[in-house]
Design a protein around this motif. Structure first.
Motif, short mmCIF file in Angstrom:
data_model
loop_
_atom_site.label_atom_id
_atom_site.label_comp_id
_atom_site.label_asym_id
_atom_site.label_seq_id
_atom_site.Cartn_x
_atom_site.Cartn_y
_atom_site.Cartn_z
N PRO A 129 0.82 -1.21 0.00
CA PRO A 129 0.00 0.00 0.00
C PRO A 129 0.86 1.27 0.00
N GLY A 130 0.41 2.26 -0.73
CA GLY A 130 1.09 3.54 -0.77
C GLY A 130 2.32 3.56 -1.66
N GLU A 131 2.64 2.47 -2.28
CA GLU A 131 3.83 2.39 -3.12
C GLU A 131 3.41 2.27 -4.58
N LEU A 132 4.01 3.07 -5.44
CA LEU A 132 3.72 2.98 -6.86
C LEU A 132 4.32 1.69 -7.37
N VAL A 133 3.47 0.81 -7.83
CA VAL A 133 3.92 -0.51 -8.25
C VAL A 133 4.20 -0.52 -9.75
N PHE A 134 3.23 -0.10 -10.54
CA PHE A 134 3.37 -0.08 -11.98
C PHE A 134 3.14 1.34 -12.49
N SER A 135 4.00 1.81 -13.34
CA SER A 135 3.78 3.11 -13.97
C SER A 135 2.77 2.92 -15.10
N GLU A 136 2.27 4.01 -15.63
CA GLU A 136 1.35 3.92 -16.76
C GLU A 136 2.04 3.23 -17.94
N LEU A 137 3.30 3.54 -18.15
CA LEU A 137 4.06 2.92 -19.23
C LEU A 137 4.18 1.41 -19.03
N ASP A 138 4.37 1.00 -17.76
CA ASP A 138 4.43 -0.44 -17.47
C ASP A 138 3.12 -1.13 -17.85
N VAL A 139 2.01 -0.51 -17.48
CA VAL A 139 0.70 -1.09 -17.77
C VAL A 139 0.47 -1.16 -19.28
N VAL A 140 0.79 -0.09 -19.99
CA VAL A 140 0.63 -0.08 -21.45
C VAL A 140 1.49 -1.18 -22.07
N ASN A 141 2.73 -1.31 -21.62
CA ASN A 141 3.61 -2.35 -22.16
C ASN A 141 3.08 -3.75 -21.88
N MET A 142 2.55 -3.95 -20.68
CA MET A 142 1.98 -5.27 -20.35
C MET A 142 0.79 -5.58 -21.27
N LEU A 143 -0.06 -4.59 -21.48
CA LEU A 143 -1.23 -4.79 -22.35
C LEU A 143 -0.81 -5.03 -23.79
N GLN A 144 0.19 -4.28 -24.26
CA GLN A 144 0.64 -4.46 -25.64
C GLN A 144 1.25 -5.83 -25.87
N HIS A 145 1.85 -6.39 -24.85
CA HIS A 145 2.52 -7.69 -25.01
C HIS A 145 1.68 -8.86 -24.50
N ALA A 146 0.46 -8.57 -24.08
CA ALA A 146 -0.42 -9.64 -23.61
C ALA A 146 -0.80 -10.53 -24.78
N PRO A 147 -0.85 -11.83 -24.55
CA PRO A 147 -1.23 -12.74 -25.64
C PRO A 147 -2.66 -12.46 -26.12
N THR A 148 -2.88 -12.69 -27.39
CA THR A 148 -4.19 -12.47 -27.99
C THR A 148 -5.07 -13.69 -27.78
N ALA A 149 -6.31 -13.46 -27.34
CA ALA A 149 -7.27 -14.55 -27.16
C ALA A 149 -7.68 -15.05 -28.54
N TYR A 150 -8.03 -14.15 -29.42
CA TYR A 150 -8.27 -14.46 -30.83
C TYR A 150 -8.26 -13.16 -31.62
N ASP A 151 -8.02 -13.26 -32.88
CA ASP A 151 -7.88 -12.10 -33.75
C ASP A 151 -9.23 -11.79 -34.39
N ILE A 152 -9.84 -10.69 -33.99
CA ILE A 152 -11.17 -10.32 -34.48
C ILE A 152 -11.17 -10.14 -35.99
N ASP A 153 -10.12 -9.55 -36.53
CA ASP A 153 -10.07 -9.34 -37.98
C ASP A 153 -10.10 -10.67 -38.72
N ARG A 154 -9.38 -11.66 -38.20
CA ARG A 154 -9.36 -12.99 -38.83
C ARG A 154 -10.74 -13.65 -38.70
N VAL A 155 -11.38 -13.50 -37.55
CA VAL A 155 -12.72 -14.06 -37.36
C VAL A 155 -13.69 -13.42 -38.35
#
Length: 94
Positions: free
Chosen positions: A21-47
């Motif tokens: 508590p009270g400690e910055l754990v993830f910066s906004e950049l960290d969160v964006v990077n995690m989301l950008q590198h998260a595996p894809t469940a499925y590709d909507i364009d391909r579907v």
């Protein structure tokens, strides 16, 4: 648009970091990077590409079955593909 695999992202995030508590754990950049590198469940364009291809086949089949006993079935198949496409696009309401 890309749907991410939320379970894989949750496994990737170290839960121990979330307990300080009270400690910055993830910066906004960290969160964006995690989301950008998260595996894809499925590709909507391909579907959408696959659904559109199958819909085209259904249209051809319907054209070939006009005036036959199979016409009703072919119309139902075409309707199902059109609803599936609308659902994936986010625009179909019951």
């Amino acid at each position: 648009m890309r749907l991410i695999d939320a379970d894989a992202l949750i496994e990737f995030i170290d839960a121990g970091h979330l307990r300080h508590p009270g400690e910055l754990v993830f910066s906004e950049l960290d969160v964006v990077n995690m989301l950008q590198h998260a595996p894809t469940a499925y590709d909507i364009d391909r579907v959408m590409e696959q659904l559109s291809l199958e819909r085209s086949k259904a249209v051809i089949s319907l054209g070939e079955s006009k005036g036959t006993a199979y016409e009703f079935c072919d119309r139902c198949v075409l309707d199902a593909y059109e609803k599936a496409i609308a659902i994936v696009k986010g625009g179909w309401n019951r």
